[in-house]
Write an enzyme that holds these catalytic residues in place. Structure first.
Site, PDB file in Angstrom:
ATOM      1  N   GLU A 267       0.882  -1.173   0.000  1.00 21.01           N
ATOM      2  CA  GLU A 267       0.000   0.000   0.000  1.00 21.01           C
ATOM      3  C   GLU A 267       0.910   1.211   0.000  1.00 21.01           C
ATOM      4  O   GLU A 267       1.301   1.712   1.043  1.00 21.01           O
ATOM      5  CB  GLU A 267      -0.879   0.034   1.262  1.00 21.01           C
ATOM      6  CG  GLU A 267      -1.802  -1.137   1.444  1.00 21.01           C
ATOM      7  CD  GLU A 267      -2.905  -1.191   0.416  1.00 21.01           C
ATOM      8  OE1 GLU A 267      -3.063  -0.241  -0.378  1.00 21.01           O
ATOM      9  OE2 GLU A 267      -3.601  -2.214   0.397  1.00 21.01           O
ATOM     10  N   CYS A 301      -2.997   8.305   2.804  1.00 20.61           N
ATOM     11  CA  CYS A 301      -2.691   7.804   1.452  1.00 20.61           C
ATOM     12  C   CYS A 301      -3.782   8.232   0.504  1.00 20.61           C
ATOM     13  O   CYS A 301      -3.553   8.407  -0.690  1.00 20.61           O
ATOM     14  CB  CYS A 301      -2.652   6.284   1.430  1.00 20.61           C
ATOM     15  SG  CYS A 301      -1.524   5.582   2.588  1.00 20.61           S
TER      16      CYS A 301
END
Ligand code: UN1
Length: 511
Positions: A267, A301
């Site tokens: 990720e 993110c």
């Protein structure tokens, strides 16, 4: 109350009288490491706690404990494994307020978001408990008579989980709770900037593990040295490494893990855009954009970093956004009136300054913000800038509240801009035009792992698979069938007949 006093009160309510620790073998035993480092309070730039630095020896003890636990744990029926996670979940519910405060103190996100992060842990724990009774394989039609063809999912082994500072609790929980019901042990390597949260959570799970024969299922290794993550990546005893962090660090981890034929779940960076078309409901778009761009001080993110607006709405939206930004309260993350807390550290402030200066030098105009806030902690003003998508500063992920505004003429151009970055995590379209909406979600639309309509880029629920394409790394965590990452698939063919027919109709006569 000062942050120091608040931290002390929270730690004592959590029964934590010692935090200068470096590693935990998951059976209540703690290792102290060789030296210590400072976990800083980003709102004051003062030390919040001293934390131990794990040694190579501590690492070996942790991996040995996880390997040992895995051998036992994989034989326990999955629904029983779920009961361990259920009890952890109950404890998180009970301690939510204190843990939310601790996250807020540790990484500077506002209290509402600190609480939200613990809620995200609770949500994924509930999901994992249900999943513990729903792990399933398939039975397939065999081409041979009297044969059964099926697949099973078996536990994988000790799983390494490397987490970033920005979600110091929830991202571990996404991985750890799913891995635990899948029958794996977990070795957690948290960000040293958020080590206090990790220590508190480890204490909680240790106490519950003892009641479930689950000692060593959750282990912890802390270090502020880059070598610690590299060691985990290179370790053949760890078949899966789940890594959250920048694309450049993720690239190194994935190359190392691939070199030993291990598996990676990545990720990495996002560079998420919101498209606002000519039909969009601006009353809906505005708060979604503001939350997406300045929530967690731009350090998710999934943070909205680019705003792609139809030329007919550009001026009005830019003006309304600038107005909304003026109302944003910046300050102490524990003050309920605050919407934006500090950045994590001085380096993050420097990265913010560099991005603003670089964009300005190329002709980018600051609509609001653009500067550091003179305050003891690492505060910057949420920033709106006109910019060009191709500029290097716009192309990279700067973990700070900078939103780059750009305009477009036709929808194809908007889609092309959305996709014209190296990262591919999240994306969103505000529209009332169903043709635009469907095109955005189609195979020729957004190239991201997450694509939303009339919902912002950040704040995903745990029920869906979370992750993205391109330099985001391709991993999927949390809900849906992300559990399959934490297991190994085995294909079985069983012949219950008396002959030995071969597949593909091959005749291999011995007579
Ligand atoms: C992250 O920023 O690493 O979708 C995770 C979101 C949160 C998770 C973010 N649920 O914004």
């Amino acid at each position: 109350m000062s942050h120091e006093a608040l931290a002390e009160a929270v730690l004592s309510r959590l029964n934590l009288n010692e935090v200068n620790l470096a590693a935990a073998t998951g059976d209540g035993r703690w290792l102290r490491g060789s030296a210590s480092f400072v976990d800083e309070d980003p709102a004051s730039a003062k030390p919040l706690a001293r934390i131990g630095r794990g040694t190579a020896h501590d690492y070996e003890a942790v991996v040995a404990a996880a390997e040992h636990a895995f051998k036992r744990w994989r034989e326990i029926p999955a629904p029983q494994r779920g009961l361990f996670v259920r009890d952890v979940c109950e404890e998180l519910r009970r301690q939510k307020d204190d843990l939310g405060t601790l996250v807020s103190l540790d990484v500077g996100k506002i209290k509402a978001e600190g609480d939200g992060e613990i809620q995200e842990m609770i949500d994924i724990a509930d999901f994992a408990v249900g999943l513990s009774r729903q792990l399933y394989g398939l039975t397939l039609a065999s081409e041979r008579p009297q044969h059964r063809l099926m697949e099973q999912w078996h536990p994988l082994g000790p799983v390494g989980v490397v987490t970033a500072f920005n979600f110091p609790a929830a991202v571990w929980a996404w991985n750890a709770f799913i891995a635990a019901v899948c029958g794996d042990a977990v070795i957690w390597k948290p960000s040293p900037k958020a080590a206090l949260t990790a220590i508190a959570l480890q204490h909680i799970v240790d106490r519950i593990a003892a009641r479930h024969n689950a000692e060593g299922v959750f282990t912890l290794f802390i270090s502020d040295e880059a070598a610690a993550g590299a060691r985990l990546a290179a370790d053949p005893r760890v078949p899966l490494v789940s890594f959250t962090g920048s694309s450049s660090a993720g690239r190194q981890v994935s190359q190392t893990v691939a070199g030993r034929f291990g598996r990676c779940l990545l990720e990495c960076s996002g560079n998420n855009a919101v498209i606002v078309d000519e039909t969009a409901d601006l009353d809906l778009a505005l708060p979604a954009i503001v939350f997406g761009a300045v929530g967690t001080a731009g350090q998710r993110c999934t943070t909205t970093r680019r705003l792609i607006v139809h030329e007919s709405r550009f001026e009005v939206l830019a003006e309304r956004l600038a107005g909304a930004y003026k109302q944003i309260r910046i300050g102490d993350p524990l003050d309920p009136a605050t919407l934006v807390g500090p950045l994590i550290d001085q380096r993050a402030v420097e990265a913010f300054n560099t991005a603003v200066a670089e964009t300005r030098a190329l002709g980018g105009q600051v609509l609001t913000g653009g500067m550091r806030i003179p305050h003891a902690g690492h505060f910057v003003a949420p920033t709106l800038m006109r910019a060009d998508n191709a500029w290097p500063s716009v192309q990279r992920e700067t973990f700070a509240p900078i939103l780059y505004l750009m305009r477009y003429r036709d929808f194809d151009e908007a889609l092309a801009l959305n996709n014209a970055v190296r990262q591919g995590l999240s994306s969103s379209l505000f529209t009332l035009d169903m043709r635009h909406a469907e095109r955005f979600l189609s195979a020729v639309g957004s190239d991201c792992g997450i694509a939303n309509v009339n919902v912002g880029t950040s704040g995903a629920e745990i029920g869906g698979a979370f992750g993205g394409e391109k330099e985001t790394g391709g991993g999927r965590e949390a809900g849906s069938d992300a559990w399959k990452n934490y297991m190994r698939r085995q294909t079985n063919t069983v012949n219950w007949g008396t002959g030995l027919p071969l597949a593909q109709g091959i005749r291999f006569g011995l007579h």
